[in-house]
Design a protein around this motif. Sequence first.
Motif, mmCIF file in Angstrom:
data_model
loop_
_atom_site.group_PDB
_atom_site.id
_atom_site.type_symbol
_atom_site.label_atom_id
_atom_site.label_comp_id
_atom_site.label_asym_id
_atom_site.label_seq_id
_atom_site.Cartn_x
_atom_site.Cartn_y
_atom_site.Cartn_z
ATOM 1 N N LEU A 10 2.170 23.431 111.505
ATOM 2 C CA LEU A 10 1.097 22.348 111.984
ATOM 3 C C LEU A 10 1.244 21.691 113.191
ATOM 4 N N TRP A 11 0.200 21.436 113.963
ATOM 5 C CA TRP A 11 0.406 20.828 115.350
ATOM 6 C C TRP A 11 -1.053 19.921 115.567
ATOM 7 N N ALA A 12 -0.756 19.015 116.052
ATOM 8 C CA ALA A 12 -2.210 18.040 116.337
ATOM 9 C C ALA A 12 -1.821 17.440 117.499
ATOM 10 N N THR A 50 -2.450 7.960 105.046
ATOM 11 C CA THR A 50 -3.338 8.845 104.391
ATOM 12 C C THR A 50 -4.398 9.431 105.227
ATOM 13 N N THR A 51 -4.805 8.652 106.233
ATOM 14 C CA THR A 51 -5.858 9.217 107.112
ATOM 15 C C THR A 51 -5.318 10.587 107.940
ATOM 16 N N LEU A 52 -4.192 10.438 108.163
ATOM 17 C CA LEU A 52 -3.480 11.543 109.109
ATOM 18 C C LEU A 52 -3.312 12.647 108.293
ATOM 19 N N LEU A 53 -2.981 12.451 107.012
ATOM 20 C CA LEU A 53 -2.788 13.712 106.078
ATOM 21 C C LEU A 53 -4.002 14.401 105.800
ATOM 22 N N ARG A 54 -5.194 13.557 105.716
ATOM 23 C CA ARG A 54 -6.204 14.002 105.179
ATOM 24 C C ARG A 54 -6.894 14.837 106.696
ATOM 25 N N CYS A 55 -6.602 14.194 107.920
ATOM 26 C CA CYS A 55 -7.182 15.235 109.006
ATOM 27 C C CYS A 55 -6.232 16.240 109.205
ATOM 28 N N LEU A 56 -5.000 16.467 109.065
ATOM 29 C CA LEU A 56 -4.266 17.583 109.190
ATOM 30 C C LEU A 56 -4.707 18.584 108.315
ATOM 31 N N VAL A 67 -6.443 20.060 115.470
ATOM 32 C CA VAL A 67 -5.398 20.376 114.589
ATOM 33 C C VAL A 67 -5.346 21.884 114.424
ATOM 34 N N TRP A 68 -4.125 22.393 114.390
ATOM 35 C CA TRP A 68 -3.962 23.770 114.072
ATOM 36 C C TRP A 68 -2.907 23.960 113.193
ATOM 37 N N TYR A 69 -3.311 25.084 112.417
ATOM 38 C CA TYR A 69 -2.551 25.590 111.474
ATOM 39 C C TYR A 69 -2.164 26.936 111.774
ATOM 40 N N ASN A 70 -0.730 27.344 112.068
ATOM 41 C CA ASN A 70 -0.397 28.641 112.355
ATOM 42 C C ASN A 70 -1.272 29.251 113.542
ATOM 43 N N SER A 71 -1.416 28.404 114.386
ATOM 44 C CA SER A 71 -1.983 28.757 115.732
ATOM 45 C C SER A 71 -3.657 28.939 115.306
ATOM 46 N N VAL A 72 -4.099 28.501 114.262
ATOM 47 C CA VAL A 72 -5.464 28.795 113.977
ATOM 48 C C VAL A 72 -6.288 27.155 114.153
ATOM 49 N N PRO A 73 -7.449 27.098 114.931
ATOM 50 C CA PRO A 73 -7.629 25.731 115.053
ATOM 51 C C PRO A 73 -8.696 25.218 113.875
ATOM 52 N N VAL A 74 -7.891 24.406 113.117
ATOM 53 C CA VAL A 74 -8.870 23.624 111.858
ATOM 54 C C VAL A 74 -9.907 22.940 112.276
#
Length: 249
Positions: A10-12, A50-56, A67-74
């Motif tokens: 995860l990367w933001a 909580t807001t950060l977790l919801r955004c991630l 916000v990226w998950y495994n190099s995929v742009p969420v």
Amino acid sequence: MVAPPDNDVLWARALHFRYDDGSPGLSGVSLGVREGEILAVGGPRGSGKTTLLRCLSGLASVADGEVWYNSVPVHTMRPAARERLRRERFGWIDPAPVLVSELNVWENTALPLMLRGTARRRARATALEWLERLDIGDKARRRPAELVHAERQRVCIARALAPAPSVLFADEPTAPLHRADRRHVLRTLTTAARSHGITVLLATADAYTAALADRTVSLLDGRRVRTVHLPPVSGTAETEGRAACSLSV
């Protein structure tokens, strides 16, 4: 748009979020989470955890940032794609237990597995295994209404862990539990996550909970800060001493 580092699951970058009334929830938050890492997001109530977790997790759309998950742009996904990602890759634990009243305990725990297409017998076996780990196996055939609040939260934790998600978002997961139960449940959760290679983002305002993580990111008023003081979990000298120390980012 630059892709994140390969070793971050995860990367933001520069996340900004505003609530419906226009007030800021996050202001320029950036972070990276390594695969298999347990990351505590610390800070007082109202700091934006909580807001950060919801955004991630894709539950909330950011006003600006990535916000990226495994190099995929969420952040560029359509709502249906984000929902599929959450169902197939992510787990979530709320502070308040929410269960399906018509289902018994093991059926509630097995529900995410069955929604993924797992056979009922296999899903039941996995659910019962996690319920036993969380000391709630003897209530497997009970309905949620027959359980006390803390027992329902244990079921919710088992339900989140049963599908072995890639990333588990835990928002104050032991808040409903008595202090005596918190350590056991937290250690079960963190040990299970490490043994299954699950990345955990753990929002907490509690020093003992944060101490179980590999690293702590601290928030204050929606911004990352270098240090933040968290309250102790009990009045013992040990926890009081721990809470008096700052938690570094």
